[in-house]
Structures are given as C-alpha cells and as structure tokens.
Design a protein around this motif. Structure first.
Motif, PDB file in Angstrom:
ATOM      1  N   ARG A  88       5.276  51.592  48.707  1.00  0.00           N
ATOM      2  CA  ARG A  88       4.888  52.628  47.763  1.00  0.00           C
ATOM      3  C   ARG A  88       5.641  53.938  47.988  1.00  0.00           C
ATOM      4  O   ARG A  88       5.776  54.752  47.095  1.00  0.00           O
ATOM      5  N   TRP A  89       6.110  54.124  49.218  1.00  0.00           N
ATOM      6  CA  TRP A  89       6.862  55.355  49.487  1.00  0.00           C
ATOM      7  C   TRP A  89       8.124  55.442  48.637  1.00  0.00           C
ATOM      8  O   TRP A  89       8.631  56.517  48.384  1.00  0.00           O
ATOM      9  N   ARG A  90       8.641  54.261  48.229  1.00  0.00           N
ATOM     10  CA  ARG A  90       9.872  54.290  47.418  1.00  0.00           C
ATOM     11  C   ARG A  90       9.620  54.971  46.083  1.00  0.00           C
ATOM     12  O   ARG A  90      10.480  55.661  45.547  1.00  0.00           O
ATOM     13  N   ILE A  91       8.418  54.751  45.540  1.00  0.00           N
ATOM     14  CA  ILE A  91       8.088  55.389  44.262  1.00  0.00           C
ATOM     15  C   ILE A  91       8.039  56.905  44.460  1.00  0.00           C
ATOM     16  O   ILE A  91       8.523  57.676  43.636  1.00  0.00           O
TER      17      ILE A  91
ATOM     18  N   GLN B 196      -0.627  60.519  44.819  1.00  0.00           N
ATOM     19  CA  GLN B 196      -2.023  60.218  44.506  1.00  0.00           C
ATOM     20  C   GLN B 196      -2.141  58.931  43.691  1.00  0.00           C
ATOM     21  O   GLN B 196      -3.013  58.108  43.934  1.00  0.00           O
ATOM     22  N   GLU B 197      -1.217  58.753  42.733  1.00  0.00           N
ATOM     23  CA  GLU B 197      -1.250  57.530  41.931  1.00  0.00           C
ATOM     24  C   GLU B 197      -1.007  56.310  42.801  1.00  0.00           C
ATOM     25  O   GLU B 197      -1.629  55.268  42.631  1.00  0.00           O
ATOM     26  N   SER B 198      -0.090  56.446  43.758  1.00  0.00           N
ATOM     27  CA  SER B 198       0.294  55.290  44.573  1.00  0.00           C
ATOM     28  C   SER B 198      -0.730  54.983  45.657  1.00  0.00           C
ATOM     29  O   SER B 198      -0.981  53.825  45.965  1.00  0.00           O
ATOM     30  N   PHE B 199      -1.280  56.015  46.268  1.00  0.00           N
ATOM     31  CA  PHE B 199      -2.147  55.778  47.426  1.00  0.00           C
ATOM     32  C   PHE B 199      -3.618  56.098  47.153  1.00  0.00           C
ATOM     33  O   PHE B 199      -4.466  55.896  48.007  1.00  0.00           O
ATOM     34  N   GLY B 200      -3.895  56.664  45.989  1.00  0.00           N
ATOM     35  CA  GLY B 200      -5.282  56.955  45.657  1.00  0.00           C
ATOM     36  C   GLY B 200      -5.750  58.318  46.095  1.00  0.00           C
ATOM     37  O   GLY B 200      -6.657  58.871  45.517  1.00  0.00           O
ATOM     38  N   PHE B 201      -5.142  58.872  47.111  1.00  0.00           N
ATOM     39  CA  PHE B 201      -5.491  60.215  47.543  1.00  0.00           C
ATOM     40  C   PHE B 201      -4.361  60.772  48.414  1.00  0.00           C
ATOM     41  O   PHE B 201      -3.395  60.067  48.712  1.00  0.00           O
ATOM     42  N   LEU B 202      -4.492  62.038  48.796  1.00  0.00           N
ATOM     43  CA  LEU B 202      -3.446  62.676  49.590  1.00  0.00           C
ATOM     44  C   LEU B 202      -3.932  62.825  51.025  1.00  0.00           C
ATOM     45  O   LEU B 202      -4.825  63.623  51.287  1.00  0.00           O
ATOM     46  N   ASP B 203      -3.393  62.055  51.947  1.00  0.00           N
ATOM     47  CA  ASP B 203      -3.820  62.250  53.332  1.00  0.00           C
ATOM     48  C   ASP B 203      -2.823  63.154  54.053  1.00  0.00           C
ATOM     49  O   ASP B 203      -1.790  63.535  53.504  1.00  0.00           O
ATOM     50  N   GLU B 204      -3.181  63.505  55.276  1.00  0.00           N
ATOM     51  CA  GLU B 204      -2.386  64.477  56.011  1.00  0.00           C
ATOM     52  C   GLU B 204      -0.957  64.000  56.203  1.00  0.00           C
ATOM     53  O   GLU B 204       0.000  64.750  56.058  1.00  0.00           O
ATOM     54  N   GLU B 205      -0.844  62.718  56.494  1.00  0.00           N
ATOM     55  CA  GLU B 205       0.466  62.124  56.736  1.00  0.00           C
ATOM     56  C   GLU B 205       1.384  62.302  55.513  1.00  0.00           C
ATOM     57  O   GLU B 205       2.547  62.703  55.632  1.00  0.00           O
TER      58      GLU B 205
END
Lengths: 166, 552, 243, 178
Positions: free
Chosen positions: A15-18, A41-50
C-alpha cells in the motif's frame, strides 16, 4: 532541491506504493501534504504515527506541522476506525427533524459520542454536515448505505443487527 | 474545433433518433442514496429481456430536482414528446411496471409525478439547464447541448478584455454568498502583476449544513464548471486552475476527474485550448472536512497543504493569493453561469432578475416543506412564491414560522416578510444573507432559540481557533444559548449574549467569526419573546404570537 | 515586495511620516504610541490572532488589526477609543476564562504580559463564565516546562521556533477551543527530536505557559530583545545565499 | 441604634486569609470603628444576617449549596456588595477542582485519602455544587478587590472610600490577573 533522496517506507507493505505515487504526482512538495494524508487514510484506514513520520520525512515537512494538519481536518483520523461505521447527518434539515435524539440514544446505549468508537471496536459513530439527502431527513449512513427517515428505534435496530451478525 | 463540435452533435442526435423512447434515471446523490443505481440496472435488464433495448434508450442523468420524491425517472417518447412522464419513488420492484406500460404505449398512472405543478413550471434554468437531461459522464452530450461553445467563442473570437466586459455587462455577482460583482473581481485579477503566474480557484467546499447546490451541479453537469473556469483563466491570464472539492463528495470528485480527462482529450483543456496558444490545466484538491475553508484565505492555505486558517484581508487574494500570486476565487455556481453568458451575451443575462441582482439563483429547499429539492429561480422572486408555490407549502397542516437562508452566516426571515424579493440587498436588510443557496423552512414546532443554538454549535466546532473572539467567543455564546434554552438563564445572561454577539462580529478575523452571531441577532430581532419566555426572570407576554418589529 | 514610498498619516492625531511597507503597529511603536497586543512579536511574521491591536480608521466602521495593516496616505487612525477599550477588555475576558490563569508567579513578579494588559486596561474581574478545561503540564524537557493551562495560543513560540531557530518543533494541533500547542507528533517535549533546547520559545512566550525549570519566582522573567538581532543576521545570511 | 454605616463581612469558600488581612489593618480598625458598626462577620457573635447593611465584604468563592443560598440572602440585604480577594473575584484556588466531577472529589477526599471512617458524609457537610464560581457569577457585585489576599492597606483604602460615600478606584493599588 530537485533530487531529494527518497525515504524508504516503514515496511514493504504494497500500500505504500500508492502513497508514494501520490507524493510523486505532487512533486514531493509540501503542498501535497493533504493529498498524501488522504491517500494514507484511504489505504490504511487511519493515520498512525509511523505513517505520519514517513510522510513528514518524505515531503520534508516538520513533524509538528504534519500533526497540526492531520488534526485540523475532520476527515482525518489518528485512531483505527470500528469495524462498521454509522454516520449521522447533522445538517439543518436533519437537525430539526430529530438528529439530536438519535445521537442521544446511541450515546446512552453504547456510551460513545460522535467521533468515537465503541470499546469493543464494533462500530464508529460519526457525524456529517449534510449528506445531501435532506428530503429523507433525518438521515444516517450505515456502512455507506444511506437510510432515511430515521427514528431512535429504527437506528438502534440497525445497530443491533451488526451485533447479531457477529 | 467548431467542426468537431458539430460532428459530435450530429452523431449524438443521430444516436438519440434511433430510439423511440428514452428513460432517464436520476443518479445524483439524493436519488442515489435511495438506490437509483439499482433502478437504472433494473430498467436496462428489463428492457433487454423484453427485447426493447434497441428502441429504448436508458441512461443515468443528473439531478431532476424534486429530491423528496426520489428516485425519479423521466420517460420521453420521440413520436409524442408532449406525453413524456416523470415517475416518482421508483424502486427496482416497481420498475417492471413502468417498463410494461412503456412497451404497451401506456402510462403507469399510480407512479406518475405531476409536472404541471409550480415546482416545475415556475423555475428558470440556466445553471441547471442540462441537469437531468445529459449523462454527466459523457462530454459528447455536453457538447451536443451547446457545451464548450462559450469557451470556443471566447478564445477564438474575443480578447480577454472582451470576455471580462461581457461578464461585467451580465451583472453576475458571486454566488458563494457575498455577492461581490464577478466582473469586478476578474478585472482586479487581470490587472494585478504576477511574479510568475496567476491562478483560478473554484470553491467547491460547499459547507453550509443543508445546502447541496454545488454538489448537484458538479454531479450533474461537471463540464459546465470546467468550461467556466477555463474561460476565467483566459480572461485573467491564468494557466492553472484548482477545484477545491469537499472530501465528503466522492461522486462529484469522480465525475470531475472523468470530465477533466475527457476535456483534455477533446482539446478544450490542457495545452493549446481549442487549437489556440492558450494553455489551461485544472487540478482537483480534496478538502478534508473544515467549513472554514470556504473562506478564501483559508481555502488558499488548504490548497497549499496547510492548516486551513484564514489571514486578515487586505491584501485580497486578487492581488496576493495562492503562493503569493494573484488568484481568482469564485464558487461553483458562479463559474457555471459563465458559459451561457458568453454564449448568449451579457445583455441576455442582465435581462433577468432585478436592478442589482441579475440572473437566477439555485436554492436547496429543505426542512418543513413539501417539495424538498433543488430549484433554480430568477432573482427577485418573492420568498412566498418559493415556499408556497414551488415548495408546495408546509406539510402536516402546520404553520410556517420562518425561512432560514445563508446557513450559519445567515438569518431567519419571519412569515411577515415573505413578500420580500430574493436578492442580495433585500435579504441583507432583513438581517439575513443570500448565502450559497440553502433555504430551510421552519414551522411552529421549531424553537428559535434552539435554531440559534444549533448554528452557534456549528460555528463553535468549525472555528479554526486562530483568533480569540471566534475561538472562545463562540463557545461562550453557545453555553449562554444552551443555558437560555434549558430555562436556567436570566436577563443578565441575555444581555451578556448580546454584548458578545457585537464583539465577535466586530473583532473576528474572518467571515466565519464575523457572521457567527447572525443567527442569534436575527432570531432576537424577530423572535425576542421566545428568548424572554425561557428566561427565569424574563418579561412574559400572554399572547403567543410575536409581532416582528420593523427595524431599520 | 519592497515598497519605499513615503507617506504621511495620523495616529491619535499625531502626524506620522512612514514608509508604506511598515505596519501601523510598528510605526506606532517607533513613535512612542503603545498599542496593546499579545500575539505580535517583533522580528517574526505577524499572526493577527489576538485582536487586541485592533484600531479604528476614520471613514470606515470596520476595525483593523494594527499588526497587519499598512497605512495609506491621509489615513487617520485611532488607537484608544471607548469602543476599542471595551473590545480589548472583552478579549481579555475571553482569554482569562478560556483556560486557567490562576497563577501565583505573575501576581508576585508582575512579568506576565496577559496580566500586565489586564492591569493596564483596568480589569477588575472576568465578565464571562470560566470554561475550566482539564489540561496537562509537560515537564518532560530537562530545562523547560509547558503548562497548557497558561497558553493563550498566540503562536509566538511556533513562529520563533520556525522562523528564527529553524527547527519548527512547535505547531498547533486541533482546532477551535480544542487547539493546543504540540511538539513534533504531539510527543512529550523532552522526546521531540527536532528540539534544539535553545529556549527561544520560552523567552518569546508572553505568559507562564513556557517556563524555565528551577528558577525562583523573581527570576522568571522573559527577555526577547535578542530576537530582532537574530532575525537581522539571518536576513544577511539568506541574502548571501541568493547571490 | 447609631447612624454609623452598617458593615458586614461574609466568609464563603476561602482560606480566611482575606479576613486575616482585614485584621492586619491593626490600629486603624479603631478609625474605622468611628465610621462603621460591624454587624455580622465570622469575627463577631451574631448568628443571623441583619435586615439591611450598607456594605458587605465577601471572601471566598461560591462552592457549596450553602454558599449559594447564603450569598443570595446576603445580596438581598446588602446595598454595596464587595468581592474581597481572588477567591471571590476569580474562584482562584477553590476553582481548581472545577475540571473534576464532584463525585471524583468526594472519592478522593473521603475514600482514597482517608485512613479512618472511609465514607462520604451526607449530613453536616454542605453538598458541593458542580462548579466553584466567583461571586459575580451568582449575584451582582458592586466593587471588586482582587488580591490573594488584598493587602491591609488596600482593604483600608476600599473601606475608607466606601464609608465616605465614594467608589474606590483601585488603579495602582492591587493587581488583577490571578
């Protein structure tokens, strides 16, 4: 400034490629921050610290600025969302037709306010300023499905079904 | 280019002529939320099964207007155009009934929605002229409906100054709420010195709760907005445009993306627009949920990827905007008015409306009204006509109490003033504003203190937090309204509320704070007794009816 | 955008000759006229958020923030009127009620700019209800502390850290009344990797929100006279790199 | 009954420091006594608030139901009400509990921190209100005298001015801002 060293993503998750593609499309400029956060947010559902850290370094944007932007806008979430989502419309038409009672009922039953997720992670309660279906007011959106003419009973019924399906 | 347009138009007409009947299913947001996409599928499937897919055209179209009766389906017949029908509350279940009637050359009478009503007859459609007629996802249909003609004329036959003159002559004013003359704004940006380049921004961050005009235009006729922006770019000398769309409008975004690609391919956008040397690129920027971004300077900050916080004006964006460059910001409806103005001339447009407010205005009707939906009416029409004729009056035999316009920046207009013509100045005199076009009707069950409290809660949560009066003042005002509504406040607290209203209006940094007290001020002006009735020590009046005071 | 035309205008009846690229606030200061402010800080970008420096201009009912308004030929500016004083007191009312400013330090050393202004404007009490939020204190940094209760969100620290120190450790998170100053990704200050511990933010802070640890009350004074010097030197360096 | 000014002082939720500061007026109290009679105060024996007094000094914030009722009674029977000291003016230290719920305060005070008799008193101790607020949030206040506590000189000045029929101007005498 053109040939910035590329920062490696936190993992080899595809997903990081997107996310990288979005940053590239915006020339790795700071002005692409909001677009990039949308993609994360679209790819992972939320924004984490990483991910915030990765985006900050990739776009050469101060960490605190990235955090400031992420928390300024309603659509960004720094916590994982519940399995299901219930969005209650709080537009004027829905408000005068009974949104407050819906929210109150949900809060009494599940102990969550708008923007929160139930402790068991079953669903997140959100509000929207007008989903554009004022003719059906009051309106709630359950997992993307718009249901109109809601009453506390009908709303609770739909929520209960999520638990029954488990 | 013109030849190409003609070819497309001819092809479209020929294709349409092949069909005896046409079924238009509304796939704009409101109908879509009642599963109109499934209705569309059912029609396609049914007609195919009945072997009529060759003679009957089925397509999804933009908003048909009367959202409260959705999903709506329009059926027309080539050989008898006079007997076209509009069907209401169509579901996948009753779609076959319509198909059967269609095949038999009859009408499914129990599903028909009457169109000889004021709702359909009293409207004047300019911005919404294509809405409900064309497939928003096909540029060919837009071209066949006369689309991109304005742009072609502008870039091939007119100088940028000519274009501005035409807009000036039309008398068009900003449809985002303020009503600043569009031609004047264009002139300022055109004259401003750019360090490198100028920008055009389309404000599609429609944030008023209860307003969905811009969304409908973007979903039903996206090319119209692109065309308007490109004409603006040519007029002011910009080669880059941004559309700042609410993140909550995924369908509008998808259709815009598609439209931009189609326009590029056709050569009406991108490098060498319509075969000239004029270049214009349009990029989409997604909002992320912040009402304050409707404010010009906050919107610019957001396009730059920052927190959407406004800065004091002057300098205005026309001189110092995006990345410090001269920037033209207009809203969706304003841009949507531009192509017909260029196509038909400014004088044509100025022939509609009132002395100072020209043309038409799109409103989203909602609240305690029978016909909720989207309407477009000429400026100057009395509010009463909108509410009682077009809107069909208040349901459940209840009595109209007030009409709210302008959302959280606007005010409530009591029934006694319904004869007021809808134009910028008249509404302002009543303590409200035109706003972007939300029009909410309230009946006697609405408490006006509660209404004021609702809007204050909105402003409080949407305040960006930069300036003190808005950040803290709205919270204090909200608490006071809450206390009054709960029946726990005294006259002293009402006085404090009024003092804060004045201070927040005068000292806030941007429009959000400056107008946040408006709903309170206007409800106090016309419904003061409702406040007093809730106070612990308020003067009570036995008569229920409040007579609105005519204040200057 | 360097404009250097000389114009004349009036502040409180006093004739002022000015360059067009100086703000009313700067010009007032140069001419010994005091306009109250909390968010303005010499040598960093003006913010325009506190609204205390609002002034009246003859011929218009609109008020203008002196820190971001440029004079025009013949303009007549008033900095002290009954209306302005009322609004300024109300701004202070709102600030005092927003968080917790019950503080034993500034009462005894008189070094708090917020308290100083309240004193200057003759405030005797706060006219609006206190909001009483529950806010934390960050003492994770070895030399400094951050008490959110005292913060008035003037963003002086944010601007000093970004524009003069170049670290941009601070920014504002959230919005509206929930906005708060954050270090890096909302971490304890002591763990913020970008912080150079230079302490400029502490010196720039007008209240006791940012403070030095281990100081006696009398020593808790802020000094920021060095900032214009640093800004000037920075300008010189940037000028060289452009050539 | 003499025609001297009738004076009262009231102690709500505060540490009594303002009353101490009042006593610090020392020998000048004798001068004051020429001008005023102290009719009601924690410092004197009367148990009921008089019918009407000219000046009442109020120390402390309004925290309990008892404070709340008392201050309204005092207001009704006072011509000039003075908020004396920071607790009365800003809620100060008593207000520091406001971010917490009352139940949590009781829990902390009577369970967690109690060695003996761990129970929440229901009698004798007046119940706390949800928020501890300054006096002027409950009743109208005529004169504000900030300070923690206001100095004896300030209090003396305020009283002298009031007893001579003037409204005290506190500029330069005490400091607002706590």
């Amino acid at each position: 400034m053109q040939n910035l060293k590329q920062i490696d993503p936190p993992s080899d998750d595809k997903r990081w490629r997107i996310v990288q593609a979005t940053m590239r499309r915006n020339g790795h400029k700071r002005s692409g921050l909001i677009e990039t956060l949308h993609t994360v947010q679209e790819s992972f559902g939320f924004l984490d610290e990483e991910s915030l850290r990765y985006v900050a370094f990739s776009l050469r944007t101060p960490l605190s600025q990235v955090y400031g932007v992420s928390t300024f806008y309603h659509l960004f979430s720094l916590k994982p969302a519940g399995k299901h989502s219930c969005v209650v419309c709080t537009g004027t038409a829905c408000y005068i037709k009974g949104t407050p009672q819906l929210l109150q009922e949900i809060q009494e039953m599940y102990g969550i306010k708008p923007g929160e997720t139930t402790e068991d992670g079953a669903f997140s309660l959100l509000t929207a300023r007008c989903v554009g279906s004022c003719g059906l007011a009051p309106v709630a959106v359950f997992d993307g499905e718009v249901l109109g003419n809601q009453t506390p009973d009908r709303t609770m019924e739909t929520l209960r079904r999520w638990y029954d399906d488990e | 280019m013109n030849e190409q347009f003609e070819q497309i138009t001819a092809k479209e007409q020929a294709a349409a002529a092949k069909f005896d009947n046409a079924v238009h299913v509304c796939v704009a947001a409101s109908c879509l939320s009642s599963q109109s996409d499934k209705v569309l599928e059912t029609f396609q499937q049914q007609l195919k099964e009945n072997g009529h897919s060759a003679s009957c055209q089925v397509k999804g179209v933009g908003c048909l207007g009367l959202c409260s009766r959705g999903p709506l389906v329009a059926v027309s017949h080539r050989d008898r155009p006079e007997s076209s029908e509009l069907y209401q509350h169509v579901t996948p279940d009753n779609a076959p009934q319509i198909v059967a009637a269609l095949v038999a050359g009859e009408t499914a009478a129990d599903l028909v929605c009457a169109t000889d009503t004021p709702f359909f007859q009293r409207q004047t459609k300019i911005v919404l002229e294509n809405s409900g007629h064309i497939d928003p996802e096909r540029i060919e249909e837009y071209v066949a409906a006369g689309g991109y003609q304005g742009l072609l004329t502008a870039v091939t036959e007119m100088t940028p100054n000519d274009v501005i003159d035409e807009v000036m002559r039309s008398g068009l004013r900003g449809r985002g709420g303020g009503g600043y003359p569009t031609g004047l704004k264009w002139t300022t940006v055109a004259k401003a010195d750019a360090k490198q380049r100028k920008y055009v921004i389309c404000n599609a961050d429609e944030g008023d709760p209860g307003a969905f005009m811009d969304r409908s235009v973007l979903e039903s006729d996206p090319h119209r907005v692109l065309e308007g922006m490109t004409i603006a770019g040519y007029a002011i000398g910009a080669d880059k445009g941004y559309i700042y769309v609410r993140g909550e409008y995924p369908l509008a975004v998808a259709r815009l993306k598609k439209a931009i690609n189609q326009a590029r391919r056709l050569g009406v956008l991108g490098s060498g627009v319509c075969g000239t040397t004029f270049n214009f690129q349009i990029e989409i920027r997604l909002g992320a949920g912040a009402f304050v971004c409707g404010e010009e300077t906050a919107l610019i900050a957001s396009v730059e990827g920052k927190r959407g916080q406004p800065r004091p004006r002057p300098p205005y964006p026309a001189e110092y905007g995006l990345w410090g460059e001269p920037t033209l910001i207009n809203n969706v409806e304003t841009f949507a008015n531009v192509p017909p103005i260029i196509r038909n001339g400014g004088d044509w447009y100025a022939g509609m409306g009132t002395a100072k407010s020209k043309g038409t205005k799109v409103f989203a009707l909602a609240g305690a009204i029978n016909n909720t939906g989207l309407i477009e009416v000429p400026m100057g029409i009395p509010l009463r006509e909108i509410v009682y004729e077009i809107g069909g009056g208040v349901p459940h035999g209840r009595v109209l109490k007030a009409v709210q316009t302008g959302g959280p920046s606007g005010g409530c207009i009591p029934e006694a003033y319904l004869e007021t013509p809808v134009d910028y100045e008249s509404l302002q005199q009543l303590g409200s504003i035109m706003g972007s076009g939300g029009l909410i009707v309230m009946d006697e069950t609405s408490n006006m203190v509660d209404v004021a409290r609702y809007f204050m809660e909105f402003c409080m949560t949407e305040s960006c937090g930069k300036c003190v009066p808005c950040r803290v003042g709205t919270v204090q005002m909200y608490h006071l309204l809450d206390k009054i509504y709960a029946g726990q406040a005294t006259t002293k607290e009402l006085a404090l509320l009024e003092k804060l209203c004045k201070m927040v209006r005068e000292t806030s940094l941007c429009g959000l704070g400056q107008t946040a007290p408006n709903p309170v001020n206007s409800t106090l002006r016309y419904f003061r007794q409702e406040y007093l009735d809730l106070l612990l020590d308020g003067e009570r009046v036995t008569a229920v009816a409040t007579t609105p005071e005519a204040q200057p | 955008m360097k404009r250097s035309q000389i114009i004349t205008f009036k502040i409180d009846g006093q004739d002022i000759a000015a360059r067009e690229d100086e703000t009313i606030l700067e010009l007032a200061r140069q001419n010994g006229i005091r306009i109250p402010t909390l968010c303005y800080l010499e040598s960093v970008t003006p913010w325009g958020g506190c609204r205390l420096c609002m002034v009246e201009v003859k011929g218009t009912t609109r008020l203008f923030p002196a820190c971001m308004t440029y004079p025009q030929e013949g303009m007549e500016v008033s900095t002290v009127t009954e209306q302005l004083t009322t609004y300024r007191k109300q701004v202070l009312d709102l600030l005092f009620a927003e968080r917790n400013h019950v503080c034993s330090v500034c009462v005894s050393n008189g070094a708090c700019e917020l308290q100083g202004l309240a004193y200057e404007l003759g405030m005797t009490h706060v006219g609006v209800p206190y909001l009483n939020p529950s806010l934390p204190l960050d003492a994770s940094h070895p030399y400094f502390g951050l008490d959110h209760n005292r913060c008035i969100l003037c963003t002086r620290c944010v601007r000093v850290c970004d524009e003069i120190e170049g670290a941009h450790t601070w920014d504002v998170m959230g919005r509206g009344v929930d906005a708060r100053i954050v270090a890096d990704l909302n971490q304890p200050w002591g763990e913020a990797i970008s912080c150079t511990s230079c302490g400029k933010c502490v010196q720039a802070c007008p209240t006791g929100a940012l403070f030095e640890k281990g100081k006696s009350v009398a020593e808790m004074q802020k000094r920021h006279e060095f900032l214009p010097y640093l800004a000037l030197m920075r300008e010189g360096r940037d000028g060289d790199s452009e050539q | 009954m003499s025609n001297k000014t009738k004076l009262a002082t009231v102690w709500l939720d505060g540490c009594s420091g303002c009353h101490m500061s009042f006593l610090d007026i020392d020998e000048r109290l004798v001068d004051l006594a020429q001008l005023a009679d102290l009719l009601y105060s924690p410092l004197v024996d009367h148990k009921t608030f008089p019918d009407m007094v000219d000046v009442t000094l109020v120390e402390g914030a309004v925290s309990s139901e008892e404070d709340y009722e008392k201050i309204q009674k005092v207001r009704a029977h006072t011509k000039i009400l003075v908020s004396l000291g920071d607790c009365a003016v800003t809620a100060n230290v008593p207000g520091m509990r406001n971010p917490f719920k009352v139940a949590a305060l009781y829990e902390r005070a009577y369970h967690e921190n109690a060695q003996l008799n761990q129970q929440i008193p229901v009698q004798v101790i007046p119940p706390l209100r949800e928020m501890s607020v300054p006096v002027h949030q409950v009743v109208a206040v005529d004169v504000f005298v900030p300070g923690c506590p206001p100095s004896a000189d300030t209090i003396f000045f305020v009283l002298t001015e009031l007893l001579n029929g003037r409204k005290p101007d506190l500029t330069g005498r005490t400091r607002f801002g706590a």
